[in-house]
Design an enzyme around this catalytic site. Structure first.
Site, mmCIF file in Angstrom:
data_model
loop_
_atom_site.group_PDB
_atom_site.id
_atom_site.type_symbol
_atom_site.label_atom_id
_atom_site.label_comp_id
_atom_site.label_asym_id
_atom_site.label_seq_id
_atom_site.Cartn_x
_atom_site.Cartn_y
_atom_site.Cartn_z
ATOM 1 C CE LYS A 108 -3.931 -2.485 1.847
ATOM 2 N NZ LYS A 108 -3.403 -3.370 2.710
ATOM 3 N NE ARG A 109 6.388 1.120 0.543
ATOM 4 C CZ ARG A 109 5.993 0.465 2.803
ATOM 5 N NH1 ARG A 109 4.705 -0.362 2.507
ATOM 6 N NH2 ARG A 109 7.085 -0.801 3.361
#
Lengths: 297, 297
Positions: B104-105
């Protein structure tokens, strides 16, 4: 309290300018590259990053209240890079700097809890950046750990990049998305009379947003975008509540790679220091820090 | 192409159920804890996580098309944990599984570029999850690297947690935020006739959202929330475009810690397999996978 330590560091240095350590291979001066990099492995590049970071920290630690370390540039080198990420934070603490781990993590509750513990229980990390897309139950584990460990948070409200408007400036029935996030942050804040430990991130490239939100936020605003991204000191000055406190202005490349503008790579420390001094002068001229300010009288 | 490899793996196993490896200390069976953990150091816990993960993978690799590894639980153990994160991805690839690194960058362009390269150039990682809060210039580096390296993306649209509504369900003049993000994803997608390599994440806890968005999205939907979080197979079935393809349903704790429900810790592999089989039966009953479906005729 995180914010007390931050304010004390800002006051002792009469400066709210923070240096960002976001190393890239092309940022590293030739003499450091030559010393470490033969085959171009991650391990070699990580060694060059570490020497470079240490040099920058040695060059600026007595001027800056805090240092921001952007984890992406270390993750790019895998475990070798992450070792340098943690060493850089450790060395910054040793030098008396407040540390900001710019990790922008965010997830659902149980996962957010793992992230919060991973960073906020680390004694070399004073504060982290957090992504708000999940809403309050994704933020609460970070709040909980920040309170328990006396750490700080900077929650993304309005980011410095041009496309930030696509989501963050969408208008809802009760305000823009960035305002809704700012409101959400306000509800999560402890009931403090002074500054809160829960800050926000608002890009210096959006002075109107800073102006509009400053009075509604109880925490510090971390302001990226000065320098390379084009934000000006007069834009950023809206981030100071009493013209002296309330904003932390961050610049990365413009400081750490200043030698490319000023001189030679082997004097990068001196040039980083010079660039930071210029930045401080510029910001303080507009924020009146170091002059006659409320907190100094 | 990522999506071709994914579809081929789903077809060969007649299954769209993915196992999530999100280890926590309390999830690890007693006999593994005893073998590795004496003082409770990160290094010891990481060794226990590795044995546990390897066991789960050995137990399910012939049933599942893909495995999802949530990085937060490894970051919690610092470098020792991250070593296990990479080893787990490597071992999953060896076992023929498609890997999803659930990181989830998300960040501004230059930083997003570092994240994208960090994960999408890693040969053990087939796809990653991405946070859309920064808008298109924060997503473009991920798109670029996904194309160049033939990898996949799953961009968060509507997350499974209860508070997701606070931001994601806010109504703008032209639709809800989750719809705006879904629209944004559509504009970023390559012009494909079949499934796109750019997927989304929509929680199984929100069947109405899945129903509403499925026809508008060209990529797979990664659907978390089945099992522990309460999403039901009938809710999730809306994610299948032709009742057989289009959704990847993920469950973590309900599979990996199934031994707590079924039996004894030392049979955790058998119990994970049994829980996955039950999940597959449940999902396929509603999605008609393995029955008479379009892609099998």
């Amino acid at each position: 309290m995180f914010v007390d330590r931050l304010i004390s560091s800002i006051k002792s240095k009469s400066n709210s300018c923070v240096v960002g350590l976001d190393p890239t291979l092309e940022m590293i001066p030739e003499h450091i590259r030559k010393r470490h990099i033969v085959r171009g492995t991650n391990k070699e590049i990580a060694k060059a990053f570490w020497e470079f970071n240490k040099g920058v920290i040695d060059g600026v630690f007595d001027l800056a209240p805090a240092i921001k370390v952007q984890v992406a540039f270390y993750e790019l080198l895998g475990l070798d890079g992450l070792e340098v990420f943690y060493k850089t934070l450790n060395y910054s603490k040793e030098k008396g700097l407040i540390t900001i781990a710019d990790v922008k993590r965010g997830d659902i509750g149980s996962t957010a809890d793992a992230y919060a513990k991973a960073y906020l229980r680390n004694s070399d990390i004073d504060s982290i950046t957090v992504n708000p897309y999940f809403g309050s139950d994704g933020l609460n584990p970070f709040i909980k750990e920040s309170i328990e460990n006396e750490k700080g948070l900077f929650i993304l409200v309005k980011t410095s990049n041009p496309s930030s408007a696509e989501i963050q400036d969408l208008k809802t029935e009760t305000g823009f998305i960035y305002e809704k996030v700012a409101q959400l942050v306000s509800t999560l804040e402890e009931n403090t009379t002074g500054f809160s430990n829960i800050g926000t991130v608002i890009g210096g490239t959006h002075p109107e947003h800073i102006k509009k939100l400053r009075s509604k936020l109880k925490g510090f605003i971390l302001v990226p975008g000065y320098g390379a991204q084009g934000a000006k000191a007069e834009d950023i000055s809206h981030g100071f509540l009493d013209e002296s406190l309330g904003a932390l202005i961050c610049s990365s490349r413009s400081i750490t790679a200043a030698y490319k503008k000023y001189g030679e790579g082997n004097r990068y420390q001196r040039d980083a220091r010079r660039a930071l001094r210029n930045m401080i002068d510029d910001i303080n001229r507009h924020a009146k820090i170091g002059g006659k300010t409320k907190w100094q009288t």
